[in-house]
Scaffold this active site. Structure first.
Site, PDB file in Angstrom:
ATOM      1  N   LYS A  65       0.859  -1.194   0.000  1.00  0.00           N
ATOM      2  CA  LYS A  65       0.000   0.000   0.000  1.00  0.00           C
ATOM      3  C   LYS A  65       0.892   1.239   0.000  1.00  0.00           C
ATOM      4  O   LYS A  65       1.827   1.328   0.774  1.00  0.00           O
ATOM      5  CB  LYS A  65      -0.924  -0.026   1.236  1.00  0.00           C
ATOM      6  CG  LYS A  65      -2.111   0.910   1.109  1.00  0.00           C
ATOM      7  CD  LYS A  65      -3.235   0.567   2.094  1.00  0.00           C
ATOM      8  CE  LYS A  65      -4.424   1.505   1.893  1.00  0.00           C
ATOM      9  NZ  LYS A  65      -5.583   1.160   2.745  1.00  0.00           N
ATOM     10  N   GLU A 107     -20.723  -3.986   9.100  1.00  0.00           N
ATOM     11  CA  GLU A 107     -21.696  -3.177   9.840  1.00  0.00           C
ATOM     12  C   GLU A 107     -22.858  -4.036  10.345  1.00  0.00           C
ATOM     13  O   GLU A 107     -23.344  -3.836  11.458  1.00  0.00           O
ATOM     14  CB  GLU A 107     -22.241  -2.055   8.939  1.00  0.00           C
ATOM     15  CG  GLU A 107     -21.252  -0.912   8.687  1.00  0.00           C
ATOM     16  CD  GLU A 107     -20.258  -1.206   7.593  1.00  0.00           C
ATOM     17  OE1 GLU A 107     -20.340  -2.285   6.982  1.00  0.00           O
ATOM     18  OE2 GLU A 107     -19.364  -0.361   7.363  1.00  0.00           O
ATOM     19  N   ARG A 165     -26.068   0.067   5.561  1.00  0.00           N
ATOM     20  CA  ARG A 165     -25.717  -1.326   5.265  1.00  0.00           C
ATOM     21  C   ARG A 165     -26.334  -2.279   6.289  1.00  0.00           C
ATOM     22  O   ARG A 165     -26.486  -3.464   6.047  1.00  0.00           O
ATOM     23  CB  ARG A 165     -24.184  -1.457   5.254  1.00  0.00           C
ATOM     24  CG  ARG A 165     -23.569  -2.789   4.985  1.00  0.00           C
ATOM     25  CD  ARG A 165     -23.862  -3.376   3.642  1.00  0.00           C
ATOM     26  NE  ARG A 165     -23.390  -2.681   2.463  1.00  0.00           N
ATOM     27  CZ  ARG A 165     -22.176  -2.830   1.927  1.00  0.00           C
ATOM     28  NH1 ARG A 165     -21.273  -3.557   2.544  1.00  0.00           N
ATOM     29  NH2 ARG A 165     -21.864  -2.234   0.794  1.00  0.00           N
TER      30      ARG A 165
HETATM   31  C1  LIG Z   1     -19.769  -0.454   3.836  1.00  0.00           C
HETATM   32  C2  LIG Z   1     -18.492   0.343   3.986  1.00  0.00           C
HETATM   33  N1  LIG Z   1     -17.902   0.403   5.196  1.00  0.00           N
HETATM   34  C3  LIG Z   1     -16.760   1.117   5.365  1.00  0.00           C
HETATM   35  C4  LIG Z   1     -16.195   1.778   4.302  1.00  0.00           C
HETATM   36  C5  LIG Z   1     -14.958   2.628   4.514  1.00  0.00           C
HETATM   37  N2  LIG Z   1     -13.824   2.093   3.761  1.00  0.00           N
HETATM   38  C6  LIG Z   1     -13.468   2.560   2.587  1.00  0.00           C
HETATM   39  S1  LIG Z   1     -12.114   1.805   1.970  1.00  0.00           S
HETATM   40  C7  LIG Z   1     -11.980   0.829   3.351  1.00  0.00           C
HETATM   41  C8  LIG Z   1     -10.871  -0.152   3.512  1.00  0.00           C
HETATM   42  C9  LIG Z   1     -10.740  -0.981   2.293  1.00  0.00           C
HETATM   43  O1  LIG Z   1      -9.605  -1.814   2.465  1.00  0.00           O
HETATM   44  P1  LIG Z   1      -9.159  -2.662   1.218  1.00  0.00           P
HETATM   45  O2  LIG Z   1     -10.334  -3.265   0.572  1.00  0.00           O
HETATM   46  O3  LIG Z   1      -8.104  -3.563   1.700  1.00  0.00           O
HETATM   47  O4  LIG Z   1      -8.584  -1.602   0.185  1.00  0.00           O
HETATM   48  P2  LIG Z   1      -7.177  -0.821   0.225  1.00  0.00           P
HETATM   49  O5  LIG Z   1      -7.522   0.597   0.616  1.00  0.00           O
HETATM   50  O6  LIG Z   1      -6.291  -1.513   1.215  1.00  0.00           O
HETATM   51  O7  LIG Z   1      -6.661  -0.912  -1.175  1.00  0.00           O
HETATM   52  C10 LIG Z   1     -12.995   1.107   4.238  1.00  0.00           C
HETATM   53  C11 LIG Z   1     -13.173   0.453   5.555  1.00  0.00           C
HETATM   54  C12 LIG Z   1     -16.847   1.694   3.059  1.00  0.00           C
HETATM   55  N3  LIG Z   1     -16.375   2.350   1.972  1.00  0.00           N
HETATM   56  N4  LIG Z   1     -17.965   0.959   2.919  1.00  0.00           N
HETATM   57 MG   LIG Z   2      -6.126  -3.541   1.649  1.00  0.00          MG
END
Ligand SMILES: Cc1ncc(C[n+]2csc(CCOP(=O)(O)OP(=O)(O)O)c2C)c(N)n1
Ligand SMILES: [Mg+2]
Ligand SMILES: CC(=O)[C@@H](O)[C@H](O)COP(=O)(O)O
Length: 607
Positions: A269, A354, A382
């Protein structure tokens, strides 16, 4: 030159150009930096092998899809990223036909892929088109993913799922799934096997060593993929998610399989911007920053509502050990990281889950605890049935602390926290209230901590509109607070952050107005409203909520029920439309919701 004609060296150079462009724009505008830097090679390889004009390119959350935007005709206008009327920070079909679907809430991509694959099969297009999904390891922790994989493994639609595993959600990922995904190399069994075979083969020369190596490779392939293989989905990996040559070959191989395939790519990342590389939560979502030092440009002086929430919850926890709480993968965004650190046996990050967060807290409430579900207004959508079915039907004392309530700004349509009053007010046993500033926030929290039924309080992203409001009276169920009285027949009714807006609007008017802080939208303060209806017959509602089913609706329902017919009610809540992205003030101006614009409307309102 068309990306299809580029060789590996040229693709690598293209990736570097993309990184430079992302850093140039995000350091100016802010946005999602480390996710999108880390996904660059994967997205370049996707565009090399597939065609987003015919293959559905589906990005989970799509916060990591800046490279896709840059590769699909938005290189120049990328300067307008997340600005009002500029490029959206998420995929948006109305912005480009290369953006297959809206995204912003996580873990929808595989269901979208299955749906697209079904349609492609029904239309007999399987030889021409295939859904290509990019999903992160964090997004793999939401239940919806397994609903989709469950069907996909059964029906085996051709589909490519690229799992971008950077071992990070926003914060460090939690849970068994994240551990399983990255456990391959580290599993004790695998390590023992590796050590024993190495010492064993040393006595038998090269041939045996070669066999052991192959076994080791095959073991690696088995461990993280076991979940998917057992579900009937082909698994390839883990592969280097920054090795374009390997990615291109594997994607081509996967396409030829004409089956569902998961490609497990391991990435770093923040790759390409050293300060942001690795497990640095703060580089997930950033404001403008100085490229050379990494220091953020904007320093906020006033305390945010999230900080007030955190302080309030900390002080309540000291006095009441029954208080517990959860966040769904937003520990720093909700402020719960502080509580998790101080009370690790009472506060949890349950990953992007959630629905699980709400229902598990309902059970804790049944067991006599006082749970605080710290969830953004938009993300609680959600878990709607878990609020109804598992919390309110059981009339359990769960507190829904809804951060990011109202317009959130650059995240736009998918993240505006505007529907919570509408979607919660209809639920029996639910009580809704909102603080207007720091003092009333602490009082609201004190009320919530003692309240023995489901309740929800909401507060804005950033700080409250104004801090110099009158002294706040203690919170009592269903009681409002009359803050200012005047001789005119005009009454401003504010709810939550709307009280500050009412005050700012009043200051723009020559005529004095009376101002009520509604405080509770369910139950309403009927006694106060009846009394005020005798004195003021032009009511204006100020609240950062959707008009339909919102605060103005509640007041109109009350007046109708009481048969009070002489009042004109104008609501300055949000109209029945999704609210676009951009700087919050700029968006509010476009909606004519700035104080000076509202004052104009009040003055010109003649019912
Ligand atoms: C339902 C929901 N809950 C929380 C979020 C907030 N959120 C956005 S990106 C993320 C983390 C995603 O992690 P990952 O899929 O590993 O992607 P990365 O940023 O590491 O590439 C979160 C918790 C969201 N977008 N949707
Ligand atoms: Mg990730
Ligand atoms: C992509 C996503 O959903 C989160 O990163 C979100 O953008 C966080 O919002 P805040 O910046 O308001 O915490």
């Amino acid at each position: 030159m068309n990306i299809k004609e580029k060789n590996v060296k040229e693709l690598e150079a293209l990736s570097e150009d993309i990184r430079k462009r992302i850093l140039e724009v995000v350091s100016k505008n802010g946005g999602h930096l480390s996710s999108t830097l880390g996904a660059t090679e994967i997205i370049v390889a996707m565009h090399k092998v597939f065609d987003s004009q015919k293959d559905p390119f589906i990005f989970d959350v799509s916060h990591q899809a800046y490279a896709h935007k840059l590769l699909t005709g938005r290189w120049e206008e990328f300067d307008t990223l997340r600005q009002f009327n500029g490029i959206c920070g998420y995929t948006k079909p109305s912005e480009s036909s290369d953006d297959y679907f809206v995204a912003g809430h996580s873990s929808t991509s595989i269901s979208l892929g299955v749906g697209a694959a079904k349609a492609i099969a029904l239309k007999g297009e399987q030889n021409e088109r295939i859904p290509v999904v990019l999903i992160g390891d964090g997004s793999m922790t939401a239940g919806m993913v397994y609903e989709a994989l469950n069907e996909l493994g059964e029906r085996k639609y051709p589909m490519i799922i690229i799992l971008n595993d950077n071992e990070m959600s926003i914060a460090k990922p939690i849970g068994a799934i994240s551990r399983m995904l990255s456990s391959a190399m580290a599993s004790p069994f695998y390590q023992r096997f590796k050590k024993n075979t190495e010492s064993f083969v040393d006595n038998f020369g090269d041939g045996a060593r070669y066999i052991a190596k192959r076994m080791e490779e095959s073991l690696k392939l088995i461990t993280p993929g076991i979940l998917f293989e057992e579900m009937g989905i082909n698994y390839i990996g883990p592969v280097d998610g920054h090795n374009i040559a390997q990615l291109v070959d594997i994607m081509k191989t996967a396409r030829k399989l004409n089956e569902p395939v998961i490609i497990h790519a391991q990435t770093l990342k923040g790759k390409g911007y050293e300060i942001a590389e690795g497990k640095e939560e703060k580089w997930h979502g950033v404001g403008p920053f100085d490229l050379s030092s990494g220091s953020s440009a904007k320093k906020t002086a006033t305390k945010s509502a999230t900080q007030i929430y955190t302080e309030s919850l900390l002080s309540l926890c000291e006095k009441n050990e029954k208080i517990v709480g959860v966040t769904a993968a937003m520990p720093s965004g909700t402020g719960l990281s502080t509580l998790i650190e101080k009370y690790p046996t009472r506060f949890w990050d349950v990953a992007i889950a959630e629905q699980h967060a709400v229902t598990s807290m309902a059970a804790m409430a049944k067991e006599g605890f006082k749970p605080f579900c710290s969830i953004y207004s938009t993300f609680l959508q959600r878990a709607y049935d878990q609020v109804i079915h598992d919390t309110c039907l059981m009339d359990l004392p769960v507190v829904f602390a809804l951060d990011r309530a109202g317009i959130v700004g650059e995240d736009g349509e998918t993240h505006q926290g505007v529907f919570d009053v509408s979607y919660l007010r209809a639920i029996p046993n639910m009580t809704l209230f909102a603080p207007r500033d720091e003092k009333s926030f602490h009082q609201a929290m004190g009320f919530a901590a003692k309240y023995e039924h489901p309740c929800s309080l909401r507060y804005p992203r950033g700080s409250f509109i104004t801090t110099d409001l009158p002294e706040s009276a203690p919170f009592e169920l269903g009681k409002s607070q009359l803050l200012q009285t005047a001789k005119s027949n005009i009454l401003f009714i504010g709810y939550g952050n709307g009280v500050g807006r009412a005050y700012q609007t009043a200051k723009c008017m020559k005529e004095d107005v009376s101002i009520l802080d509604l405080r509770f939208v369910k139950p309403l303060d009927g006694e106060m409203l009846r009394d005020l209806s005798d004195k003021y017959n032009k009511w204006f509602v100020f609240s950062d909520t959707a008009k339909h089913g919102g605060v103005g609706s509640a007041i109109l329902e009350f007046l109708a029920k009481e048969n009070i017919l002489n009042i004109s009610v104008v609501s300055f809540e949000y109209e029945d439309a999704f609210i676009t992205h951009g700087n919050t003030r700029v968006v509010e101006e476009s909606l004519e919701l700035l104080p000076e614009q509202l004052a104009e409307k009040v003055i010109n309102h003649n019912p």
